[in-house]
Write a protein that holds these residues in place. Structure first.
Motif: not given
Length: 359
Positions: A121, A296, A333, A337
């Motif tokens: 990712t 995310s 996630i 953040y």
């Protein structure tokens, strides 16, 4: 002590109290982030346990879930037979040792699964955000500088279209055009079947291939990155272009920009040294939010391109009601953040001394 001595010593005293303002500012932000991590664990745990459905039936199947002995053994193995409060504090204790639990789907440690999925990712998210920042800042600045002209209207329409088109639809269209019709992009996955995975250093194939000198593998990995990065970039560029245009327009009307122009400074110097510097704080804010969203929110894009990242793992865990996997993804996630927000806050202090002095 005389008033003159106080006047002489007070600046030094004030300087002593104000020594290293950036370090104190950074320390406060780090401590706040650590407290928020604890809050993230609580929210993730509560929301995960509120999900309807029976995790035992989802993991074992309906026939096995009807056997009381098998159900009792499963619940005891994963701690589901304990009260929720006990489960939460057990979960926190395990987190301190780096244990996110064992996935009921893959039967591997969740931390191990996420360690394999996260670099995939990151590879597409970093590529997309770098391209988006470069293109978005340039286009947004051009649109603001040529406010009301034809080029401004064209860029506004293009950016609005980029925001309006669903990413999954755009991914399907680009996949069909570039792969099936034009044959200039490879298929799904991270590497072609002719290539072997490079030795793992970072988990990102492009970086690992360069580190070991496998140029062919690097080029193939870059080719597989092309379509997913393009899809995410087109959406993010639309967001950044519109926001940069607004931020730059606000700065262009400031007195110090007018004064710089009145001094006869070249337009390029005014834009780069005055306008973009003044607009850097709001631009940095939206870049941080966009990067967090890319980390995310890539579930559909990863599913279309068979990209084994966090989005694919989250979908797999949610569809099988894999509670440890779902909690692991939610925690990861949330922490990402918070890390992005922490870096943005620290950059605020670097770019604008008023931020760290006022905190």
């Amino acid at each position: 002590m005389s008033r003159s001595d106080t006047a002489v010593r007070s600046p030094r005293a004030r300087g002593g109290r104000a020594a290293h303002p950036f370090l104190r500012y950074a320390l406060r932000r780090v401590l706040t982030s650590l407290l928020l991590v604890v809050g993230v664990t609580l929210v993730t745990f509560i929301l995960t346990n509120l999900v309807p459905g029976d995790p035992v039936a989802a993991a074992l199947g309906q026939r096995a879930a009807e056997d009381p002995a098998i159900v009792a053994q499963f619940r005891a193995q994963y701690g589901l037979d304990q009260p929720l409060v006990v489960q939460y504090f057990t979960y926190l204790g395990n987190l301190l040792h780096g244990d996110l639990g064992t996935s009921t789907t893959t039967h591997n440690p969740v931390a191990s699964d996420l360690a394999k999925a996260l670099p995939a990712t990151l590879e597409i998210a970093i590529g997309a955000i770098v391209l988006s920042v470069i293109i978005g800042v340039v286009l947004g600045t051009i649109a603001a500088h040529r406010r009301g002209k034809a080029s401004d209207h064209v860029l506004r329409v293009v950016s609005l279209a980029g925001l309006s088109v669903p990413t999954f639809w755009l991914a399907l269209v680009l996949y069909y055009v570039f792969y099936f019709q034009l044959h200039i992009a490879p298929g799904s996955g991270r590497l072609s079947s002719d290539y072997t995975t490079p030795p793992t250093v970072t988990g990102m194939y492009t970086v690992d291939a360069l580190l070991v000198g496998q140029l062919d593998t690097f080029l193939d990995a870059m080719a597989h990155l092309f379509l997913p990065v393009l899809v995410l970039t087109l959406y993010t560029v639309g967001l950044l272009t519109r926001f940069v245009r607004t931020a730059v327009l606000e700065v262009l009307d400031q007195d110090y920009v007018r004064a710089a122009r009145a001094k006869g400074l070249p337009g390029r110097t005014v834009i780069w040294s005055y306008v973009l510097r003044g607009a850097s704080i709001p631009i940095l804010t939206v870049v941080g939010l966009a990067f967090g969203s890319l980390l995310s929110g890539t579930v559909l894009v990863e599913a279309i391109f068979a990209w084994p990242g966090i989005g694919s793992y989250a979908y797999q865990a949610a569809s099988h009601l894999d509670l440890p996997g779902v909690m692991g993804v939610g925690l990861l996630i949330g922490v990402m953040y918070l890390l992005v927000n922490l870096v943005v806050d620290l950059l605020y202090g670097v770019l604008d001394p008023r931020v760290r002095l006022a905190s």
